[in-house]
Motif scaffolding. Structure first.
Motif, mmCIF file in Angstrom:
data_model
loop_
_atom_site.group_PDB
_atom_site.id
_atom_site.type_symbol
_atom_site.label_atom_id
_atom_site.label_comp_id
_atom_site.label_asym_id
_atom_site.label_seq_id
_atom_site.Cartn_x
_atom_site.Cartn_y
_atom_site.Cartn_z
ATOM 1 N N ASP A 265 -10.411 42.243 -29.670
ATOM 2 C CA ASP A 265 -10.728 43.168 -28.576
ATOM 3 C C ASP A 265 -9.619 44.195 -28.362
ATOM 4 O O ASP A 265 -9.575 44.859 -27.336
ATOM 5 C CB ASP A 265 -10.988 42.403 -27.289
ATOM 6 N N ARG A 266 -8.676 44.266 -29.311
ATOM 7 C CA ARG A 266 -7.622 45.294 -29.353
ATOM 8 C C ARG A 266 -6.578 45.131 -28.254
ATOM 9 O O ARG A 266 -5.908 46.090 -27.883
ATOM 10 C CB ARG A 266 -8.228 46.706 -29.265
ATOM 11 N N SER A 267 -6.417 43.938 -27.726
ATOM 12 C CA SER A 267 -5.477 43.742 -26.630
ATOM 13 C C SER A 267 -4.496 42.619 -26.947
ATOM 14 O O SER A 267 -4.802 41.689 -27.691
ATOM 15 C CB SER A 267 -6.216 43.414 -25.330
ATOM 16 N N VAL A 268 -3.307 42.736 -26.362
ATOM 17 C CA VAL A 268 -2.278 41.691 -26.404
ATOM 18 C C VAL A 268 -1.977 41.332 -24.952
ATOM 19 O O VAL A 268 -1.629 42.214 -24.152
ATOM 20 C CB VAL A 268 -1.007 42.168 -27.123
ATOM 21 N N SER A 269 -2.103 40.043 -24.607
ATOM 22 C CA SER A 269 -1.920 39.609 -23.220
ATOM 23 C C SER A 269 -0.877 38.513 -23.153
ATOM 24 O O SER A 269 -0.768 37.682 -24.067
ATOM 25 C CB SER A 269 -3.239 39.100 -22.624
ATOM 26 N N LEU A 270 -0.132 38.507 -22.051
ATOM 27 C CA LEU A 270 0.892 37.504 -21.789
ATOM 28 C C LEU A 270 0.524 36.745 -20.520
ATOM 29 O O LEU A 270 0.130 37.359 -19.516
ATOM 30 C CB LEU A 270 2.268 38.147 -21.632
ATOM 31 N N PHE A 271 0.677 35.411 -20.565
ATOM 32 C CA PHE A 271 0.346 34.563 -19.431
ATOM 33 C C PHE A 271 1.483 33.575 -19.193
ATOM 34 O O PHE A 271 2.100 33.086 -20.146
ATOM 35 C CB PHE A 271 -0.945 33.780 -19.679
ATOM 36 N N GLN A 272 1.723 33.297 -17.913
ATOM 37 C CA GLN A 272 2.692 32.266 -17.556
ATOM 38 C C GLN A 272 1.994 30.909 -17.582
ATOM 39 O O GLN A 272 0.928 30.739 -16.985
ATOM 40 C CB GLN A 272 3.280 32.520 -16.177
ATOM 41 N N VAL A 273 2.580 29.939 -18.267
ATOM 42 C CA VAL A 273 1.951 28.636 -18.439
ATOM 43 C C VAL A 273 2.490 27.686 -17.380
ATOM 44 O O VAL A 273 3.672 27.328 -17.390
ATOM 45 C CB VAL A 273 2.222 28.076 -19.852
ATOM 46 N N ASP A 274 1.610 27.275 -16.461
ATOM 47 C CA ASP A 274 1.974 26.255 -15.482
ATOM 48 C C ASP A 274 1.004 25.079 -15.519
ATOM 49 O O ASP A 274 1.187 24.099 -14.798
ATOM 50 C CB ASP A 274 2.034 26.842 -14.070
ATOM 51 N N GLY A 275 -0.048 25.161 -16.337
ATOM 52 C CA GLY A 275 -1.012 24.078 -16.452
ATOM 53 C C GLY A 275 -2.026 24.030 -15.336
ATOM 54 O O GLY A 275 -2.944 23.219 -15.379
ATOM 55 N N ASN A 278 -2.169 29.354 -14.632
ATOM 56 C CA ASN A 278 -1.784 30.163 -15.788
ATOM 57 C C ASN A 278 -1.973 31.658 -15.491
ATOM 58 O O ASN A 278 -2.801 32.334 -16.127
ATOM 59 C CB ASN A 278 -2.594 29.763 -17.031
ATOM 60 N N PRO A 279 -1.240 32.201 -14.506
ATOM 61 C CA PRO A 279 -1.458 33.600 -14.100
ATOM 62 C C PRO A 279 -1.090 34.584 -15.207
ATOM 63 O O PRO A 279 -0.192 34.339 -16.017
ATOM 64 C CB PRO A 279 -0.533 33.754 -12.890
ATOM 65 N N LYS A 280 -1.809 35.710 -15.210
ATOM 66 C CA LYS A 280 -1.544 36.754 -16.203
ATOM 67 C C LYS A 280 -0.304 37.549 -15.812
ATOM 68 O O LYS A 280 -0.103 37.881 -14.642
ATOM 69 C CB LYS A 280 -2.752 37.683 -16.313
ATOM 70 N N ILE A 281 0.507 37.863 -16.820
ATOM 71 C CA ILE A 281 1.715 38.652 -16.593
ATOM 72 C C ILE A 281 1.468 40.107 -16.931
ATOM 73 O O ILE A 281 1.759 41.013 -16.146
ATOM 74 C CB ILE A 281 2.891 38.093 -17.432
ATOM 75 N N GLN A 282 0.898 40.335 -18.134
ATOM 76 C CA GLN A 282 0.752 41.712 -18.590
ATOM 77 C C GLN A 282 -0.254 41.764 -19.734
ATOM 78 O O GLN A 282 -0.458 40.778 -20.460
ATOM 79 C CB GLN A 282 2.113 42.247 -19.072
#
Length: 549
Positions: A265-275, A278-282
């Motif tokens: 889908d042409r995207s790179v996403s970063l997520f914080q892992v808390d289990g 898992n909120p999105k960062i960017q």
């Protein structure tokens, strides 16, 4: 002319008569239907009243039987609570301290040192008691509807839409035994009885002494046990933003508690892992650039992404937030740049080309350092943990070992039984090499055997996949090897390295959730395991044996 005029009133009169007749018939039919409905209602009410009367009589008999007390019950109540002040204290003590009783045949009196007379007498009377009542509903076999959504997976054919409770119980036992690989020791009653009989008196004394004391007798094992992997299914790592297409890459950050996803889908996403959330960062979007593979740099400050049909690639600098396109690398004459690997020391980027070419680029300048070539077509490559060597796996089933400094081929060996190579991985402790082929077999070798023999014997041939093995990866502690195929649903297996056995409880039994696995990765300390699938989800599992992320 007069007869014609007279005929019209006659026809009209006849039509009115016909209409009146139809109305009368319709009214009679409606009255008949109402009478039948009223009769049906009266019959149903009568039947309901009869059933209610029978149920009330049955309950009355039930309560009457429950109100009765047997002789044994009355005697026990007298001994425990007293006989409403009619039993004298001396008589009660005399009865409690009695030491003899008649034996089962009534021929002699014998001493009983284990139980008191009252207890044994009560046991004898209770054992000879008959049921107070017999419920006919208990004897009838109750049928279970197997078409329910929670039971339809237990059906072996369409003819088993209804099963009895006994058959359903046996079916559930069979399912449990298949999931556990047999009957567990704690569930085998015969073996437990035998083990109890064989234990000596001293052992039982020690057990009794152990049970008298309190404390924490369970110590956590440092090594990962085999058989059952303790894990918890968490929300997907990209729960706040699922990819709209195939998820090509899922990778954990080397130092932060972050996971990256990238896909078509042409995207790179970063997520914080808390289990938990898992909120999105960017998220960044690369226009007209479906991503084939993305990877964190060793220092975790950059993300390198290649496309499915491009000769260029992008470098995303997370510190500055800038996206740097690398239009063309001088000396790399390839139509597309797709597969690549980064050296663990952060110095090199190895790009896999066509016709067996391997291009070694500098991570600092993104310029060509050297070119290597194998015999045949290169399917996959992997650096050793010290970044001194490269293992290149050809589609012809041969593995070439290169020296990174001199760019010379140190050794070559054939993967046993491989008709077409697909993927390769080297363990973090440089002890094992895993080679996955198109037949689904993953051969596990020791690095010593790979460096010495041209036809090494694998320590284990993992044959749990029935389609091509497209992805293999080791966890950081080299205790788990994950193997997967993107050509079949739920085709992911976790192998316990010291025993070379597959964990029986992964993937979750009869719960389809992985689908076609595209990419896998373990967190830096093996606390989490993630699988990216073709539905755009990065599934997340918490491995409870490991305490850290």
């Amino acid at each position: 002319m007069q007869p014609a005029a007279d005929g019209a009133p006659r026809r009209e009169k006849k039509m009115r008569k016909t209409r009146d007749t139809k109305k009368m018939k319709k009214a009679a039919k409606q009255m008949q239907l109402r009478a039948e409905a009223a009769a049906a209602e009266r019959a149903a009410a009568k039947q309901a009243a009869e059933e209610a009367a029978r149920e009330a009589a049955r309950r009355a008999r039930h309560l009457k039987v429950l109100g009765r007390k047997s002789g044994a019950e009355k005697e026990l109540e007298e001994l425990v609570f007293g006989d409403s002040l009619n039993v004298e204290e001396n008589e009660l003590l005399h009865r409690l301290t009695g030491s003899t009783r008649l034996n089962a045949t009534g021929s002699s009196l014998q001493e009983d040192s284990s139980d008191s007379e009252v207890e044994n007498e009560a046991k004898g009377k209770i054992s000879s008691r008959k049921p107070a009542w017999v419920d006919e509903d208990d004897e009838a076999e109750e049928n279970v509807d197997m078409t329910h959504k929670y039971r339809k997976d237990l059906m072996k054919s369409d003819a088993e839409k209804i099963l009895t409770k006994k058959k359903l119980k046996r079916r559930l036992e069979e399912q449990f035994q298949r999931a556990m690989g047999g009957v567990p020791a704690w569930a085998d009653l015969d073996n437990r009885k035998k083990s109890k009989k064989t234990t000596s008196g001293s052992d039982s004394d020690e057990d009794d002494d152990l049970l008298r004391r309190t404390g924490n007798f369970i110590a956590s094992s440092e090594s990962l046990p085999r058989g059952i992997l303790k894990l918890k299914t968490c929300l997907p790592a990209n729960q706040e933003r699922f990819a709209s297409g195939k998820l090509a890459t899922v990778q954990f950050h080397p130092s932060a508690q972050v996971v990256m996803t990238a896909g078509h889908d042409r995207s790179v996403s970063l997520f914080q892992v808390d289990g938990v959330r898992n909120p999105k960062i960017q998220s960044i979007y690369l226009e007209s650039f479906p991503i084939y593979k993305a990877c964190f740099s060793v220092d975790g400050e950059q993300v390198i992404a290649t496309g499915t049909h491009h000769r260029m690639f992008f470098v995303y600098d997370m510190m500055s937030g800038s996206i740097i396109p690398i239009q063309k690398v001088r000396g790399v004459d390839e139509r597309f740049l797709r597969s690549f690997e980064l050296s663990p020391d952060g110095s090199f980027m190895l790009v896999t080309g066509t016709s067996g070419y391997l291009y070694l680029l500098s991570m600092k300048t993104k310029e060509l350092v050297s070119t290597m070539k194998i015999n045949g077509r290169c399917a996959a490559s992997a650096f050793t943990p010290d970044s001194r060597q490269v293992y290149s796996y050809s589609k012809e089933g041969e593995v070439f070992i290169w020296d990174v400094r001199s760019r010379k081929c140190l050794h070559k060996f054939e993967d046993e039984g491989s008709l077409e190579g697909k993927c390769i991985a080297v363990s973090r402790n440089n002890q094992y090499v895993a080679c996955g082929s198109a037949s689904g077999v993953v051969n596990l070798y020791t690095t010593d055997a790979c460096l010495k023999a041209s036809h090494p014997k694998p320590v284990k041939a993992i044959m749990n996949l029935v389609t091509s093995a497209t992805c293999v990866t080791f966890n950081p502690t080299t205790e788990i090897l994950a193997v997967a195929s993107c050509e079949a649903d739920e085709a992911v297996k976790l192998v316990h390295i010291p025993s070379y056995t597959v964990f029986s409880n992964f993937p979750v039994f009869r719960r389809k959730q992985i689908y076609l696995a595209q990419s896998m990765d373990f967190s830096p300390r093996s606390g989490f395991f993630s699988v990216g699938n073709n539905k755009g989800k990065a599934l997340l599992f918490r491995l409870k044996h490991y305490a850290d992320f």
